[in-house]
Design an enzyme around this catalytic site. Structure first.
Site, PDB file in Angstrom:
ATOM      1  CD  GLN A 201       0.191  -0.461   3.399  1.00 59.89           C
ATOM      2  OE1 GLN A 201      -0.696  -1.299   3.466  1.00 59.89           O
ATOM      3  NE2 GLN A 201       0.715  -0.071   2.239  1.00 59.89           N
ATOM      4  CE1 TYR A 229      -0.165   4.724  -9.761  1.00 59.06           C
ATOM      5  CE2 TYR A 229       1.670   3.189  -9.962  1.00 59.06           C
ATOM      6  CZ  TYR A 229       0.595   3.848 -10.522  1.00 59.06           C
ATOM      7  OH  TYR A 229       0.270   3.622 -11.842  1.00 59.06           O
ATOM      8  CG  ASN A 234       4.587   2.056   4.484  1.00 57.45           C
ATOM      9  OD1 ASN A 234       4.687   2.059   5.707  1.00 57.45           O
ATOM     10  ND2 ASN A 234       4.439   0.931   3.793  1.00 57.45           N
ATOM     11  CD  GLU A 250       0.384   9.404  -3.863  1.00 61.26           C
ATOM     12  OE1 GLU A 250      -0.790   9.646  -4.164  1.00 61.26           O
ATOM     13  OE2 GLU A 250       0.873   8.257  -3.800  1.00 61.26           O
ATOM     14  CG  ASP A 310       1.735  -0.038  -2.893  1.00 63.48           C
ATOM     15  OD1 ASP A 310       0.775  -0.724  -3.306  1.00 63.48           O
ATOM     16  OD2 ASP A 310       1.916   0.217  -1.689  1.00 63.48           O
ATOM     17  CB  CYS A 335      -4.088  -3.481  -2.906  1.00 68.41           C
ATOM     18  SG  CYS A 335      -4.632  -2.272  -4.152  1.00 68.41           S
ATOM     19  CD  GLU A 369      -2.528  -4.991   0.392  1.00 64.74           C
ATOM     20  OE1 GLU A 369      -1.335  -4.637   0.391  1.00 64.74           O
ATOM     21  OE2 GLU A 369      -3.467  -4.221   0.652  1.00 64.74           O
TER      22      GLU A 369
END
Length: 381
Positions: A201, A229, A234, A250, A310, A335, A369
């Site tokens: 990020q 994802y 994070n 992921e 995400d 996003c 976002e």
């Protein structure tokens, strides 16, 4: 924030507005976009603001070099695109963190001292933590030899930074290819290692507030979390404190490697990370295909009640949207408001929105976002 390159550098497209003005503009735009789906008189719109300057902890710059024939040396400048997509030479940037801003001129001064370091240098990437752990990647259009390594090591020591050299089919790590980060989230410390060339990020303060927004708006569950994802963990790692077990997917090998390292850094043992796409995960969950990557994971042992997503700017595919509708709770970080709007049109057939937020990660740009928390209806509407 003021910048002498406002109106010239194409990075900041909302340069003619103060921070509050550009934020209000984006809020009004998104309220209008989602008004057909959300009654904002009943659902509060949570706004997560950025700092108005020096907020980016990750940055990339082109390098423009010119030959000073009189002094027989290269003169280097940082460069961005202007609004005509032409090269604009710059000597500072007001949106990058203070650590990056302070390092930028010092680094160029050192690179200019040697043709070996400066010649055919194409770009410089910066990645810094909130504790000033700095990683710099120097990208070249030439092969890097031992003499480059020796000179670059001297800069590492002098400027107290980590340097990676990149060229075609080359990646030279002088000391480390990651930085160490420590995030205080709801008064609890979480440790992360951010790898060069991995996704992170870009706005640390907003990132912390995003994670806290999610944590503060969900209840602790005795069931399990499914995350798609997941990147380097994070959200996964802080969220693991709220659930019995977590299964996170992921597609990127680099991100999975980071996620496993970050899990170990925080001594967390209730997360399983698997490298597969969301489409593959749906096939595995529905027993359509068997995957060797899941040989040590019993999917039937999970009792999911929440899914966290995400996705990239393209949003969710049809298969993943259908999967999400099976969960009691959906947490969706987006996003791209356009694809979020499209996905919500389908998700709202089975779920209702209970929280909605805007996260201003990229101040002075058109980008913003979103975060949405949804709960399943007790009956299908």
């Amino acid at each position: 924030m003021t910048c002498k390159y406002f109106g010239l550098c194409a990075s900041c497209t909302l340069y003619n507005k103060t921070y509050e003005e550009q934020l209000n503009y984006k809020i009004a735009r998104e309220k209008d976009r989602f008004s057909s789906l959300i009654d904002f008189s009943k659902i509060a719109l949570d706004i997560i603001k950025s700092k108005d300057s020096n907020f980016r902890n990750r940055a990339e710059f082109r390098v423009w070099w010119e030959k000073d024939e009189q002094n027989d040396k290269d003169v280097l400048s940082y460069a961005m695109n202007d609004f005509n997509k032409e090269i604009l030479k710059i000597d500072s940037c007001e949106i990058v963190s203070e650590d990056i801003k302070n390092l930028m001129p010092k680094l160029l001064t050192e690179l200019e001292k040697s043709m070996i370091l400066s010649f055919r240098l194409f770009a410089i990437e910066f990645l810094v933590s909130s504790t000033s752990d700095m990683l710099v990647t120097l990208i070249y259009h030439k092969k890097l030899e031992d003499e480059w390594i020796n000179l670059a090591k001297q800069i590492e020591q002098k400027l107290n930074i980590k340097i990676i050299g990149r060229s075609r089919k080359q990646k030279i790590v002088l000391s480390s290819d990651f930085i160490n980060e420590s995030l205080n989230i709801n008064n609890q410390e979480f440790k992360f290692a951010y790898e060069e060339n991995g996704f992170t990020q870009p706005n640390t303060s907003v990132n912390i507030k995003m994670i806290e927004w999610v944590l503060n708006n969900i209840e602790k569950s005795n069931k399990d979390l499914c995350e798609l994802y997941c990147g380097g963990g994070n959200f996964t790692i802080p969220l693991s404190k709220k659930f019995n077990k977590v299964l996170a997917t992921e597609i990127s090998k680099t991100s999975i490697k980071s996620a496993l390292r970050n899990c170990a850094l925080n001594n967390i043992e209730n997360i399983n990370f698997i490298r597969m796409s969301s489409e593959e995960f749906v096939e595995a969950l529905n027993e359509i295909r068997a995957f060797n990557r899941l040989k040590n994971i019993d999917l039937k042992s999970y009792d999911f009640d929440t899914i966290f997503m995400d996705p990239p700017r393209s949003g969710l595919d049809d298969t993943t949207r259908a999967l999400a509708k099976n969960f009691e709770n959906i947490i969706y970080i987006s996003c791209n408001p356009e694809t979020l709007h499209r996905d919500l049109e389908e998700l709202l057939k089975t779920h209702k929105i209970v929280r909605f937020a805007l996260f201003d990660q990229f101040a002075y740009s058109e980008h913003i976002e979103c975060g949405v928390i949804l709960e399943k209806y007790s009956f299908v509407v």
